[in-house]
Design a protein around this motif. Structure first.
Motif, PDB file in Angstrom:
ATOM      1  N   ARG A 173       2.682   4.277   7.672  1.00 22.73           N
ATOM      2  CA  ARG A 173       2.104   3.110   7.302  1.00 22.73           C
ATOM      3  C   ARG A 173       1.160   2.797   6.516  1.00 22.73           C
ATOM      4  N   ALA A 174      -0.044   3.585   6.948  1.00 26.96           N
ATOM      5  CA  ALA A 174      -1.320   3.438   6.115  1.00 26.96           C
ATOM      6  C   ALA A 174      -1.011   4.064   5.035  1.00 26.96           C
ATOM      7  N   LYS A 175      -0.428   5.137   4.690  1.00 28.05           N
ATOM      8  CA  LYS A 175      -0.257   5.701   3.573  1.00 28.05           C
ATOM      9  C   LYS A 175       0.624   5.110   2.506  1.00 28.05           C
ATOM     10  N   SER A 176       1.472   4.407   3.035  1.00 21.49           N
ATOM     11  CA  SER A 176       2.180   3.486   1.967  1.00 21.49           C
ATOM     12  C   SER A 176       1.504   2.320   1.555  1.00 21.49           C
ATOM     13  N   ARG A 177       0.617   1.625   2.466  1.00 19.19           N
ATOM     14  CA  ARG A 177      -0.133   0.647   1.847  1.00 19.19           C
ATOM     15  C   ARG A 177      -1.167   1.012   1.000  1.00 19.19           C
ATOM     16  N   THR A 178      -1.695   2.374   1.025  1.00 20.89           N
ATOM     17  CA  THR A 178      -2.602   2.684  -0.076  1.00 20.89           C
ATOM     18  C   THR A 178      -1.938   3.222  -1.230  1.00 20.89           C
ATOM     19  N   GLY A 179      -0.657   3.132  -1.238  1.00 15.85           N
ATOM     20  CA  GLY A 179       0.001   3.656  -2.443  1.00 15.85           C
ATOM     21  C   GLY A 179       0.265   2.477  -3.193  1.00 15.85           C
ATOM     22  N   LEU A 180       0.375   1.147  -2.510  1.00 17.40           N
ATOM     23  CA  LEU A 180       0.382   0.072  -3.291  1.00 17.40           C
ATOM     24  C   LEU A 180      -0.549  -0.450  -4.289  1.00 17.40           C
ATOM     25  N   LEU A 181      -1.819   0.128  -3.570  1.00 20.86           N
ATOM     26  CA  LEU A 181      -3.100  -0.272  -4.355  1.00 20.86           C
ATOM     27  C   LEU A 181      -3.001   0.165  -5.927  1.00 20.86           C
ATOM     28  N   PRO A 182      -2.813   1.262  -6.283  1.00 23.55           N
ATOM     29  CA  PRO A 182      -2.619   1.560  -7.571  1.00 23.55           C
ATOM     30  C   PRO A 182      -1.644   0.977  -8.312  1.00 23.55           C
ATOM     31  N   LEU A 183      -0.484   0.661  -7.810  1.00 26.08           N
ATOM     32  CA  LEU A 183       0.732  -0.009  -8.456  1.00 26.08           C
ATOM     33  C   LEU A 183       0.274  -1.518  -8.597  1.00 26.08           C
ATOM     34  N   ALA A 184      -0.461  -2.232  -7.650  1.00 29.43           N
ATOM     35  CA  ALA A 184      -0.927  -3.537  -8.083  1.00 29.43           C
ATOM     36  C   ALA A 184      -2.064  -3.443  -8.963  1.00 29.43           C
ATOM     37  N   ALA A 185      -2.754  -2.439  -9.055  1.00 32.35           N
ATOM     38  CA  ALA A 185      -4.011  -2.512 -10.065  1.00 32.35           C
ATOM     39  C   ALA A 185      -3.407  -2.229 -11.437  1.00 32.35           C
ATOM     40  N   GLY A 186      -2.199  -1.539 -11.452  1.00 32.87           N
ATOM     41  CA  GLY A 186      -1.575  -1.163 -12.980  1.00 32.87           C
ATOM     42  C   GLY A 186      -0.965  -2.568 -13.394  1.00 32.87           C
ATOM     43  N   ILE A 187      -0.293  -3.064 -12.344  1.00 34.38           N
ATOM     44  CA  ILE A 187       0.652  -4.350 -12.766  1.00 34.38           C
ATOM     45  C   ILE A 187      -0.531  -5.314 -13.247  1.00 34.38           C
ATOM     46  N   LEU A 188      -1.603  -5.673 -12.496  1.00 35.72           N
ATOM     47  CA  LEU A 188      -2.699  -6.661 -12.826  1.00 35.72           C
ATOM     48  C   LEU A 188      -3.234  -6.226 -14.218  1.00 35.72           C
ATOM     49  N   SER A 189      -3.416  -4.973 -14.470  1.00 35.11           N
ATOM     50  CA  SER A 189      -4.137  -4.673 -15.692  1.00 35.11           C
ATOM     51  C   SER A 189      -3.271  -4.765 -16.822  1.00 35.11           C
TER      52      SER A 189
END
Length: 87
Positions: free
Chosen positions: A11-27
């Motif tokens: 679960r911790a690994k899946s949460r850390t994988g969401l951070l780059p995705l969210a940063a990409g969408i935000l940018s």
């Protein structure tokens, strides 16, 4: 016990994988907003039109100023041959 720790780790690994995705969408959203703001700030007077005169074509309107375009050394005629034909 080992099984419970393994579930927590995944679960911790899946949460850390969401951070780059969210940063990409935000940018992407920020850059899209900046592009729209830039176009709106351009203040074009209207859409551009090509007007044919006796021996030349003139671009009138829009955001392009004719003095900013590079000068040409003469007229160039388009090739009248079809794409598949041999010269």
């Amino acid at each position: 016990m080992a099984r419970a720790q393994h579930g927590t780790t995944s679960r911790a690994k899946s949460r850390t994988g969401l951070l780059p995705l969210a940063a990409g969408i935000l940018s992407a959203v920020a850059l899209t907003g900046a592009a729209f703001a830039t176009v709106e700030a351009a203040a074009c007077t209207g859409s551009a039109q090509y007007i044919r005169h006796d021996n030349h074509i003139e671009l009138v309107g829009g955001c392009v100023n004719g003095t900013e375009l590079p000068a040409t050394s003469g007229t160039r005629q388009a090739n009248a041959l079809p794409e598949n034909s041999k010269p």
